[in-house]
Design an enzyme around this catalytic site. Structure first.
Site, PDB file in Angstrom:
ATOM      1  N   SER A  45       0.867   6.712   3.649  1.00  0.00           N
ATOM      2  CA  SER A  45       2.234   6.289   3.374  1.00  0.00           C
ATOM      3  C   SER A  45       2.539   5.162   4.345  1.00  0.00           C
ATOM      4  CB  SER A  45       3.208   7.449   3.545  1.00  0.00           C
ATOM      5  OG  SER A  45       4.410   7.125   2.875  1.00  0.00           O
ATOM      6  N   GLU A  46       3.072   4.059   3.837  1.00  0.00           N
ATOM      7  CA  GLU A  46       3.122   2.825   4.624  1.00  0.00           C
ATOM      8  C   GLU A  46       4.083   2.900   5.814  1.00  0.00           C
ATOM      9  OE1 GLU A  46       3.807   3.061   1.390  1.00  0.00           O
ATOM     10  OE2 GLU A  46       5.636   1.963   0.854  1.00  0.00           O
ATOM     11  N   ASN A  47       4.918   3.920   5.877  1.00  0.00           N
ATOM     12  CA  ASN A  47       5.762   4.065   7.064  1.00  0.00           C
ATOM     13  C   ASN A  47       4.985   4.597   8.260  1.00  0.00           C
ATOM     14  OD1 ASN A  47       5.698   6.512   5.502  1.00  0.00           O
ATOM     15  ND2 ASN A  47       7.228   7.348   6.874  1.00  0.00           N
TER      16      ASN A  47
END
Lengths: 217, 233
Positions: A45-47
């Site tokens: 997840s890019e966070n």
């Protein structure tokens, strides 16, 4: 015809052993539920997390552990956390093997539009522009037509672009299509859907070679 | 040891003025500098430019500064969760610069690491690349993006020590490390401040050299934006 879960199940078959996968919001998120359990896959997840697990049990939510949709999540053994620049380094540096995301429009040359409708509130592109510009293997999950019944597989996108020439494959409620230099090549039909139905729902160039098989989900 | 500890948030924010540019860490409401935001609201400074991935919700995070109309410009990648934001943007009161998320992170990191600019493929061929230099490297097109310049970075970490060393927790890390040392002054607030020597140097995520002021934050609400759970059955 497939429903959203059917689309997710079909895309899950594109996920191979050893893949690091980034899932977008919406139908793509569902894909995680249908990946074969005899293969090893890690979801990014890019966070800032690799090795995302399912939602936490009630009472075990942690405000400091969320996905890019801002939902509370858990992590699996082998997971790691990292900062946003490192996260997009993974994406830009092509370390993530597969990106699955939704779209409003896809053009026959692989252009994608999924972030802005002129005249409507613009929420922003989030990480979508970085993802589509960098990933080698991008699959779009979407309905074949919009709510008005208009095709979302076009000769040319009408909405502002998210990225150019980047989509490789599209899985819709009607079938599986590959983006080629000559247009959308129809690879599979959804159960009970005829080639003619797909032709009618596709505004972009549609290539049909021989007998197009019906997919097994 | 060079001591970075200040006694409270008031001291930590000394020198903030109208019209300044601030970087603020956080993704959604996760890992935001809650104490610094509250103090900015209390100080009532105006015409701020905020570099922050998101803009909070109506009654929390940067939404609190928007309510008081203290923000002139937002530089963000996604701003969807805030009605007041939408109202100010549509009425033209608020200037908004939408930037791809990875580009936003890298523009912070570039400022931290001394790069004036870098090339990224993100946004090539789209409206965010308009007016920017584009260049071909090995057959692929890239867009030139410049490092941010900011007066203050406000970051939030889990643990820190008197030397300004920081350790983050979970996905509350997000943009916070990239913003440390990326502005003239970096202010870190931590949930737990310990004496120098108590943290294992092997475990430090951000060395204190990137931090000018550190303080122990108070009353963390850590609001959850989307509470998603599964049943035990």
């Amino acid at each position: 015809m497939l429903d959203k879960i059917g689309i997710a199940k079909r895309i899950a078959r594109e996920v191979k052993d050893g893949y690091y996968v980034n899932l977008g919001i919406g139908i793509p998120t569902l894909v995680a539920n249908y990946v074969r359990d005899d293969i090893s896959v890690e979801f990014q997840s890019e966070n800032g997390v690799l090795g995302m697990g399912p939602f936490p049990y009630e009472g075990e939510e942690d405000a400091d552990i969320i996905n890019a949709g801002k939902q509370t999540i858990t992590t699996l053994p082998g997971a790691s956390f990292f900062d946003s620049a490192t996260s997009f380094g993974m994406i830009r540096g092509k370390h993530v093997d597969l990106t699955i995301l939704g779209a409003m429009e896809v053009a026959e040359n692989g252009d994608i539009a999924n972030w802005k409708i002129p005249g409507k509130m613009v929420k922003g592109m989030g990480g979508a522009m970085d993802l589509v510009a960098s990933a080698e293997n991008i699959i779009v999950a979407m309905m074949h037509t919009n709510k008005k019944g208009e095709s979302k597989l076009l000769k040319k996108c009408s909405l502002p672009l998210t990225g150019v020439g980047c989509v490789k494959k599209v899985v819709t409620n009607l079938g599986v299509l590959e983006v080629t230099s000559k247009g959308f090549r129809l690879l599979e039909r959804a159960p009970g859907v005829s080639v003619d139905t797909i032709k009618e729902a596709t505004e972009g160039t549609l290539l049909i070679e021989g007998d197009v098989p019906e997919m097994t989900v | 040891m060079i001591r970075k500890t200040v006694t409270n948030v008031q001291e930590a924010l000394r020198g903030v003025e109208d019209g300044m540019t601030f970087m603020l860490g956080g993704f959604g409401l996760c890992g935001i500098p809650e104490n610094a935001i509250s103090e900015l609201v209390r100080l009532g400074i105006k015409d701020i430019t905020c570099i922050s991935n998101n803009a909070g919700v109506d009654d929390f995070g940067l939404g609190l500064l928007l309510q008081k109309r203290q923000i002139k410009k937002m530089i963000s990648s996604y701003v969807g969760e805030n009605d007041e934001f939408e109202r100010q943007m549509l009425s033209g009161e608020l200037d908004v610069e939408l930037t791809p998320q990875g580009t936003l992170a890298e523009k912070c990191r570039a400022a931290q690491a001394g790069f004036p600019a870098f090339y990224t493929p993100a946004g090539y061929g789209t409206e965010v690349a308009e007016g920017k230099e584009a260049r071909d490297f090995k057959g692929k097109m890239y867009v030139l993006e410049h490092a941010y310049e900011a007066n203050f970075s406000f970051v939030k970490a889990w643990k820190g020590d008197d030397a300004g060393n920081l350790i983050f927790k979970g996905t509350a890390r997000n943009f916070n490390p990239c913003m440390c040392g990326a502005a003239k002054i970096t202010v870190a607030e931590v949930e737990e401040l310990v004496p120098a020597g108590d943290l294992d140097p092997n475990e430090i995520h951000i060395p204190g050299i990137f931090v000018q002021r550190i303080f122990q934050g108070e009353h963390y609400e850590k609001r959850i934006e989307q509470r998603t759970v599964r049943s035990r059955n």
